[in-house]
Design a protein around this motif. Structure first.
Motif, PDB file in Angstrom:
ATOM      1  N   GLY A  31       0.793  -1.223   0.000  1.00 42.08           N
ATOM      2  CA  GLY A  31       0.000   0.000   0.000  1.00 42.08           C
ATOM      3  C   GLY A  31       0.822   1.267   0.000  1.00 42.08           C
ATOM      4  O   GLY A  31       2.042   1.263  -0.096  1.00 42.08           O
ATOM      5  N   SER A  32       0.130   2.372   0.089  1.00 40.37           N
ATOM      6  CA  SER A  32       0.583   3.763   0.127  1.00 40.37           C
ATOM      7  C   SER A  32      -0.085   4.493  -1.025  1.00 40.37           C
ATOM      8  O   SER A  32       0.162   4.207  -2.197  1.00 40.37           O
ATOM      9  CB  SER A  32       2.105   3.913   0.020  1.00 40.37           C
ATOM     10  N   ASN A  33      -0.961   5.397  -0.650  1.00 36.53           N
ATOM     11  CA  ASN A  33      -1.624   6.232  -1.646  1.00 36.53           C
ATOM     12  C   ASN A  33      -2.001   7.542  -0.976  1.00 36.53           C
ATOM     13  O   ASN A  33      -2.958   7.622  -0.215  1.00 36.53           O
ATOM     14  CB  ASN A  33      -2.867   5.550  -2.214  1.00 36.53           C
ATOM     15  N   THR A  34      -1.224   8.581  -1.242  1.00 35.85           N
ATOM     16  CA  THR A  34      -1.487   9.892  -0.657  1.00 35.85           C
ATOM     17  C   THR A  34      -2.402  10.735  -1.533  1.00 35.85           C
ATOM     18  O   THR A  34      -2.565  11.933  -1.298  1.00 35.85           O
ATOM     19  CB  THR A  34      -0.161  10.647  -0.436  1.00 35.85           C
ATOM     20  N   ASN A  35      -3.005  10.088  -2.539  1.00 37.15           N
ATOM     21  CA  ASN A  35      -3.828  10.791  -3.519  1.00 37.15           C
ATOM     22  C   ASN A  35      -5.271  10.303  -3.432  1.00 37.15           C
ATOM     23  O   ASN A  35      -5.516   9.137  -3.136  1.00 37.15           O
ATOM     24  CB  ASN A  35      -3.277  10.530  -4.917  1.00 37.15           C
ATOM     25  N   PRO A  36      -6.259  11.168  -3.718  1.00 38.09           N
ATOM     26  CA  PRO A  36      -7.661  10.755  -3.594  1.00 38.09           C
ATOM     27  C   PRO A  36      -8.107   9.738  -4.627  1.00 38.09           C
ATOM     28  O   PRO A  36      -9.175   9.155  -4.497  1.00 38.09           O
ATOM     29  CB  PRO A  36      -8.433  12.071  -3.744  1.00 38.09           C
ATOM     30  N   ALA A  37      -7.304   9.511  -5.660  1.00 34.21           N
ATOM     31  CA  ALA A  37      -7.574   8.463  -6.644  1.00 34.21           C
ATOM     32  C   ALA A  37      -6.237   7.826  -6.993  1.00 34.21           C
ATOM     33  O   ALA A  37      -5.175   8.316  -6.595  1.00 34.21           O
ATOM     34  CB  ALA A  37      -8.247   9.041  -7.881  1.00 34.21           C
ATOM     35  N   TYR A  38      -6.265   6.728  -7.742  1.00 36.65           N
ATOM     36  CA  TYR A  38      -5.000   6.116  -8.147  1.00 36.65           C
ATOM     37  C   TYR A  38      -4.266   7.089  -9.060  1.00 36.65           C
ATOM     38  O   TYR A  38      -4.808   7.562 -10.064  1.00 36.65           O
ATOM     39  CB  TYR A  38      -5.266   4.799  -8.875  1.00 36.65           C
ATOM     40  N   ASN A  39      -3.015   7.374  -8.713  1.00 37.38           N
ATOM     41  CA  ASN A  39      -2.234   8.370  -9.436  1.00 37.38           C
ATOM     42  C   ASN A  39      -0.784   7.890  -9.437  1.00 37.38           C
ATOM     43  O   ASN A  39      -0.153   7.814  -8.389  1.00 37.38           O
ATOM     44  CB  ASN A  39      -2.356   9.739  -8.755  1.00 37.38           C
ATOM     45  N   PHE A  40      -0.268   7.585 -10.625  1.00 39.42           N
ATOM     46  CA  PHE A  40       1.063   7.000 -10.724  1.00 39.42           C
ATOM     47  C   PHE A  40       2.121   8.003 -11.176  1.00 39.42           C
ATOM     48  O   PHE A  40       3.254   7.620 -11.481  1.00 39.42           O
ATOM     49  CB  PHE A  40       1.026   5.789 -11.667  1.00 39.42           C
TER      50      PHE A  40
END
Length: 587
Positions: A438-447
């Motif tokens: 995991g780890s997602n600091t964004n409100p949607a999937y953003n690569f």
């Protein structure tokens, strides 16, 4: 006054200074009833763990888990379940065309064929997409006593939801949108001594409730004004730290304050001193564990049997009270907290004992390792939780040894190369390694963001998995261990060991696998079992031990546990054992 003889005094001093003694520090002992008498009830024996300069190793085991692991658990079938929010947009895992998710509001005819949950095989690292209906964003969870994962709350259509998933090759989520009495977003869940489950708090929910039987609605709430009192302009009291104490009551920590609650009556039995330094709960996002519970001491004195086993809580990191505000309003990222507090929650006169981590940390995970050490992993050194609200990833895990002197407690371990920030998670595995995802600091999937959505899955091998020590690790003979065990009864475990050891070199531990999200591992628990017999067999390389199961559900709530043999600090691979409650009260 009764004085110790010189030989006993020397033995006592040796015991408290040895690096592997399984007892609290003197500073801790002064806050317990008759601590020296308890300490001397066992013959002091110097015991040295295997020495190693190995600081851990990282391995990427999957380049793409399909779903970012905002929430993570490990089941007794040796699978990991990872899931995210249904509002995160397209994932990398796809449901079959006949199994797509319809708009749960019924307002559109749209179908969502992206999976937002997966089952991750711990041997093959393959994924199986799962279908979750209501949004589990920032939800809470834990295992029921039969091993079913119970997940509560979430966002919007998930506010009042309870979800279940059992362990089988084709099992999927059973999702009920209106079971809870109050909305549970950023709440905490805890199993109790009889297998009933309580869910506490959540955003603007200053109360708690017991999860009802599946498919039924909960009619009753317990008000908890303490949660209203501990909120502030930036909240800082969400995902409260909840630990089941060894007296059957709940230690509840929110913001910088804590209480001991009798959950079935709502009575607050005790208020603990304020933990200084800043805020500790979401979005400040510190870490907390109930330290290992030592069941090895003989409690022959009736007066001592009536008192609970000592229980200590450790809380580390977090952020200044206004950290969230300064990021949001001025783009200022304050350093996270370095401070830790440790308190004996079974002591009516407990005070916080303060110490400092080598580096500050927010949004990390705190895991109890099978040998009783504590691993701090993931997170950041500046800012706090929130979309892009942190900077300077904390790449290096920390190892904390709760039973040694302060100058030797902390070790900084091998860093990863992957930033594990907001919405990262981790879990102890049966092979004694640690799964990190995991780890997602964004409100949607953003690569392409500063900190991209992370789908890679890693394994971290702590120092005790040094390959040079592999031959010294015990090997449990699984066929010798009963799968069903019962409170206070003895059971046998046989294991093989190349090393020559004596009884004092060996301990058996039982670990309750937690539900990890947002830096807190709910229901995590490690017990050090009492050993009754130690018998070398054959040429001495095979050993049979007889241990006593935990005395009650207060010490070990019913459910599945990983059982480890630990020899001179080196854990075996685990076997799964099940403690079954005989009576379940419904609330």
């Amino acid at each position: 006054m009764r004085f110790l003889s010189l030989p006993n005094l020397l033995s006592f001093l040796l015991l408290i200074t040895t690096s592997t003694a399984q007892f609290p520090l003197i500073g801790d002992l002064l806050h317990q009833s008759n601590p020296i008498g308890d300490l001397l009830s066992e013959q002091p024996v110097q015991r040295l763990d295997h020495e190693t300069s190995f600081l851990g190793q990282w391995e990427i085991v999957s380049e793409d888990s399909g779903v970012s692991a905002m929430h993570l658990v490990v089941t007794h079938e040796n699978k990991a379940i990872m899931f995210d929010s249904t509002a995160s947009g397209p994932s990398h895992a796809i449901l079959t065309a006949s199994n797509c998710r319809s708009d749960p509001t019924g307002k559109t005819a749209m179908l969502d064929c992206w999976a937002h949950a997966i089952e991750f095989d711990l041997e093959t690292y393959k994924i199986r997409p799962l279908k979750v209906l209501t949004d589990p964003w920032c939800s809470s969870g834990g295992f029921a006593m039969d091993g079913t994962l119970v997940n509560t709350g979430g966002w919007k259509d998930g506010f009042y939801a309870v979800r279940y998933i059992s362990t089988c090759a084709t099992c999927d989520w059973r999702d009920y949108a209106r079971m809870l009495k109050a909305p549970r977003w950023y709440a905490t869940q805890q199993i109790l001594d009889d297998g009933s489950i309580v869910v506490i708090g959540g955003r603007r929910s200053f109360n708690y409730e017991f999860i009802p039987a599946e498919k039924t609605a909960n009619p009753k709430l317990f008000e908890l004004p303490f949660l209203r009192e501990t909120t502030d302009a930036f909240e800082n009291n969400l995902y409260p730290f909840i630990h089941l104490s060894t007296d059957g009551n709940l230690f509840i920590f929110a913001n910088n304050r804590s209480i001991l609650l009798q959950p079935r009556t709502g009575l607050i039995l005790r208020q603990f001193p304020i933990l200084p330094g800043g805020s500790r709960n979401y979005p400040a996002s510190a870490m907390s564990v109930l330290l290992p519970i030592n069941l090895r001491r003989q409690r022959t004195d009736p007066a001592k049997r009536a008192t609970p086993f000592p229980a200590q809580v450790l809380i580390c990191g977090g952020a200044p009270h206004d950290s969230f505000y300064l990021v949001e309003s001025r783009d200022i990222f304050l350093p996270a907290l370095k401070s830790c507090g440790r308190i004996t929650i079974t002591d009516p006169h407990a005070t916080w004992m303060m110490e400092r981590m080598p580096v500050p940390r927010t949004m990390g995970d705190m895991l109890i390792l099978p040998n009783g050490d504590i691993l701090i992993i993931n997170g950041a050194t500046k800012g706090c939780a929130g979309w892009d609200f942190a900077r300077d990833p904390a790449f290096s895990p920390l190892l904390y040894k709760p039973a040694v002197t302060r100058s030797r407690r902390w070790t900084e371990l091998t860093p990863t190369k992957i930033a594990r920030m907001y919405h990262a998670s981790s879990a102890v595995l049966p092979d004694a390694s640690v799964l990190v995802a995991g780890s997602n600091t964004n409100p949607a999937y953003n690569f392409s963001a500063l900190f991209p959505t992370e789908l890679r899955v890693e394994k971290f091998r702590p120092p005790y998995l040094d390959l040079d020590l592999a031959a010294q690790r015990p090997v449990i003979l699984a066929d010798t261990v009963r799968k069903e065990i019962y409170y206070a009864e003895g059971f046998d475990v046989e294991f093989e060991l190349m090393d020559v050891v004596v009884r004092e070199d060996v301990k058996l531990t039982m670990y309750a696998p937690p539900f990890t999200t947002h830096g807190f591992s709910m229901n995590q628990r490690l017990l050090v079992l009492r050993m009754e017999e130690f018998e070398p067999l054959d040429d001495g390389k095979r050993i049979r031990v007889r241990v006593t199961a935990p005395p009650s559900g207060v010490i070990a709530p019913p459910g599945w546990y990983m059982l480890f043999v630990v020899s001179k600090g080196l854990p075996s691979e685990a076997v799964w054992v099940h403690i079954q409650a005989k009576i379940l009260n419904n609330y």
